[in-house]
Enzyme design. Structure first.
Site, PDB file in Angstrom:
ATOM      1  N   PRO A  53       0.827  -1.275  -0.136  1.00 35.30           N
ATOM      2  CA  PRO A  53       0.034  -0.004  -0.079  1.00 35.30           C
ATOM      3  C   PRO A  53       0.870   1.165   0.009  1.00 35.30           C
ATOM      4  O   PRO A  53       1.848   1.261   0.758  1.00 35.30           O
ATOM      5  CB  PRO A  53      -0.988  -0.234   1.202  1.00 35.30           C
ATOM      6  CG  PRO A  53      -0.145  -1.043   2.141  1.00 35.30           C
ATOM      7  CD  PRO A  53       0.758  -1.791   1.214  1.00 35.30           C
TER       8      PRO A  53
ATOM      9  N   GLN B 108      -6.989  -1.620   2.286  1.00 37.54           N
ATOM     10  CA  GLN B 108      -6.384  -0.994   3.450  1.00 37.54           C
ATOM     11  C   GLN B 108      -7.032   0.200   4.103  1.00 37.54           C
ATOM     12  O   GLN B 108      -7.138   1.298   3.475  1.00 37.54           O
ATOM     13  CB  GLN B 108      -4.799  -0.727   3.607  1.00 37.54           C
ATOM     14  CG  GLN B 108      -4.283  -0.485   4.684  1.00 37.54           C
ATOM     15  CD  GLN B 108      -2.837   0.018   4.651  1.00 37.54           C
ATOM     16  OE1 GLN B 108      -2.316   1.048   3.879  1.00 37.54           O
ATOM     17  NE2 GLN B 108      -1.652  -0.800   5.169  1.00 37.54           N
TER      18      GLN B 108
ATOM     19  N   CYS C 167       1.893   3.183   9.624  1.00 38.10           N
ATOM     20  CA  CYS C 167       2.215   4.299   9.012  1.00 38.10           C
ATOM     21  C   CYS C 167       2.796   5.420   9.865  1.00 38.10           C
ATOM     22  O   CYS C 167       2.016   5.699  11.218  1.00 38.10           O
ATOM     23  CB  CYS C 167       1.118   5.036   8.186  1.00 38.10           C
ATOM     24  SG  CYS C 167       1.501   6.670   7.443  1.00 38.10           S
TER      25      CYS C 167
ATOM     26  N   HIS D 129       7.012  -4.300   8.083  1.00 43.15           N
ATOM     27  CA  HIS D 129       7.913  -3.449   7.799  1.00 43.15           C
ATOM     28  C   HIS D 129       8.976  -3.244   8.666  1.00 43.15           C
ATOM     29  O   HIS D 129       8.655  -3.072   9.653  1.00 43.15           O
ATOM     30  CB  HIS D 129       7.546  -1.974   7.431  1.00 43.15           C
ATOM     31  CG  HIS D 129       8.484  -0.692   6.711  1.00 43.15           C
ATOM     32  ND1 HIS D 129       7.897   0.179   5.895  1.00 43.15           N
ATOM     33  CD2 HIS D 129       9.630  -0.946   6.835  1.00 43.15           C
ATOM     34  CE1 HIS D 129       9.007   0.723   5.584  1.00 43.15           C
ATOM     35  NE2 HIS D 129      10.182   0.195   6.120  1.00 43.15           N
TER      36      HIS D 129
ATOM     37  N   ASN E 277       8.312  -6.471   4.240  1.00 44.86           N
ATOM     38  CA  ASN E 277       8.256  -5.391   3.482  1.00 44.86           C
ATOM     39  C   ASN E 277       9.517  -4.602   4.021  1.00 44.86           C
ATOM     40  O   ASN E 277      10.159  -4.641   5.191  1.00 44.86           O
ATOM     41  CB  ASN E 277       7.035  -4.712   3.706  1.00 44.86           C
ATOM     42  CG  ASN E 277       7.018  -3.476   3.255  1.00 44.86           C
ATOM     43  OD1 ASN E 277       6.506  -2.273   3.921  1.00 44.86           O
ATOM     44  ND2 ASN E 277       7.236  -3.205   1.957  1.00 44.86           N
ATOM     45  N   GLY E 278       9.827  -3.826   3.147  1.00 47.80           N
ATOM     46  CA  GLY E 278      11.032  -2.802   3.375  1.00 47.80           C
ATOM     47  C   GLY E 278      12.386  -3.168   2.828  1.00 47.80           C
ATOM     48  O   GLY E 278      13.315  -2.489   3.014  1.00 47.80           O
ATOM     49  N   GLY E 279      12.567  -3.903   1.512  1.00 48.19           N
ATOM     50  CA  GLY E 279      13.683  -4.164   1.208  1.00 48.19           C
ATOM     51  C   GLY E 279      14.370  -3.487  -0.207  1.00 48.19           C
ATOM     52  O   GLY E 279      15.063  -3.948  -0.492  1.00 48.19           O
TER      53      GLY E 279
END
Length: 496
Positions: A23, A92, A121, A188, A219-221
């Site tokens: 998202p 989401q 977030c 994340h 997530n976050g790569g």
């Protein structure tokens, strides 16, 4: 050649071994989601939608675009989706209240594959309302929201979090999340204060994956690991996750999901624009996403033109897609017109107050300059009634016409479609006249027809029949002027 999105529909979304579009605010709109699916993404998340805004929306089926729109009171489309992504899109939401969250989920659940709660977030617009990363330190609220959703809807529920400074606290949180019954948790791998330039904590995500029995989505790569499709598997192995979620790498080039490798950015941008035009994406959002793809090329001549663009048409001109824009606009306009007539036809079929008759106007059956519309107008004037009103529609399929005439508060219509607007209106006039059993001016009605008689008397007056004095000739001349003037008024007053 572009391929249509072809995926096997699923009754319940699976979160294992998936490549997922994360998202992203302003990026995760319908065109980007569809493009990601086309390139190979298994699941796509929409951008975060705040619960309060969604609850103000009404659900609208957009037959022109073939979409489902959730429209705000100011007519702005807050969320748009379509059949192509129904089995693969995760909605989401941003929320800090269980009951509001459930109300939104019930509003949207039949149009999406799953519901996700944003709990990661770090932006102030999200956290100041108790949403996003603010939930990470409020486990009671986390449990309340997720449990309420799991129990209240039939679709899978997930949540997306960031890690906490303490591994122990992080594991405690994710175990609580698991107990609520959610189908998966996306992680994340950064704390809320960290940004993309900070290293992602693969070790923490691996510990989470080992601690849970439900799928963990890493997530976050994008910054350090994910540059092409094969890197998704590498990141998956490093984190021990069930699936991988991609954000910025997909924003820069959505073909990251393509097993065959990245496509040239020029091609990707054009395909994105086509989706944006086809689904009437607001031009400023389209421009924003294209600017994210251009990145270092924003200062190029094309980048500067894109930055200055003020419409979807201008964007298409910059990328040499003028013909596509024109063809799509014409197609959508034609579809809109066809649907309008279809609606009118359906309304007509349901018009119980309209008197219908299968009649048509055959010009050879009437003397020159005499028509059913003329007869109806003259009768209406003699009865001191308002002028007949004609409502005519055209059928796009064959461009034929159908008209309804309103006389003295009643509606009359011929059910026969005509080749021209004039013929359709004459047919409607015939339906009215025959229903009221009034002369319509046909030759077969003979000399007793009032219209014929009036024309005959006028002809006799003009020829001098029965006129023996100059004063009579003068009256006849004046009468002829009046007749001509009346004819002109009839012609201007009656739409043809």
């Amino acid at each position: 050649m572009k391929q249509d999105i072809v995926k096997q529909s699923v009754s319940k979304l699976c979160f294992r071994n998936k490549a997922i579009l994360a998202p992203m605010v302003r990026v995760g709109t319908l065109p980007m989601r569809l493009l990601a699916l086309e390139y190979g993404a298994d699941t796509v998340y929409c951008e975060e939608m705040v619960d309060i805004k969604m609850l103000q929306c009404r659900r609208v089926i957009n037959d022109v675009l073939e979409t489902v729109d959730f429209v705000a009171p100011d007519e702005r489309v807050v969320f748009r989706t379509c059949k192509k992504e129904k089995d693969f899109v995760v909605f989401q939401m941003g929320t800090a209240d269980a009951e509001r969250a459930l109300a939104v989920a019930k509003l949207i659940e039949n149009d999406v594959a799953a519901i996700d709660v944003n709990m990661g977030c770090p932006k102030e617009y999200s956290t100041k309302g108790g949403m996003g990363a603010a939930l990470l330190t409020n486990p009671d609220k986390v449990e309340s929201i997720l449990s309420t959703l799991v129990k209240g809807i039939s679709k899978p529920v997930t949540c997306k979090i960031r890690i906490l400074p303490s591994l122990e606290d992080t594991i405690s949180l994710v175990k609580l999340i698991e107990r609520t019954g959610v189908s998966a948790v996306a992680v994340h791998g950064r704390v809320k204060e960290e940004r993309p330039q900070h290293p992602v904590h693969c070790d923490v995500m691996k510990a989470i994956s080992e601690a849970l029995s439900i799928p963990v989505i890493a997530n976050g790569g994008s910054h350090d690991y994910i540059k092409e499709f094969s890197d998704l598997e590498t990141f998956k192995q490093l984190t021990g996750a069930a699936s991988v979620m991609v954000a910025r790498a997909a924003m820069w080039n959505p073909s990251i999901f393509r097993k065959g490798g990245l496509l040239p950015l020029e091609e990707v941008m054009k395909e994105y624009i086509k989706y944006a035009i086809k689904y009437d994406n607001y031009y400023s959002n389209t421009k924003y996403c294209l600017c994210q793809m251009l990145r270092e090329q924003l200062e190029s001549p094309r980048g500067k033109k894109l930055h200055a663009a003020q419409s979807s048409q201008e964007i298409c001109e910059i990328f040499e897609l003028e013909d596509f824009y024109k063809e799509t606009a014409e197609m959508l306009q034609a579809r809109k017109a066809a649907l309008k007539v279809q609606t009118q036809e359906e309304d007509q079929a349901e018009d119980t107050d309209v008197i219908k008759m299968a009649v048509r106007f055959v010009k050879r059956e009437y003397p020159p300059q005499i028509t059913p519309k003329m007869c109806l107008l003259e009768w209406s004037r003699k009865q001191y009634l308002p002028q007949p009103e004609y409502d005519t529609i055209q059928r796009p399929l064959d461009r034929f016409f159908c008209s309804t005439v309103t006389v003295d508060g009643k509606k009359y219509r011929s059910t026969v479609w005509e080749k021209s607007k004039k013929l359709a209106e004459q047919a409607a006039a015939i339906a009215c006249l025959r229903t009221l059993q009034l002369p319509e001016g046909r030759l077969s009605e003979g000399e007793n027809n009032p219209i014929h008689k009036r024309k005959r008397d006028e002809k006799e007056a003009i020829n001098g029949t029965g006129v023996t004095e100059d004063t009579d000739l003068e009256c006849a001349h004046k009468k002829q002027q009046i007749i001509q003037k009346t004819s002109e008024l009839d012609s201007s007053a009656v739409p043809q």
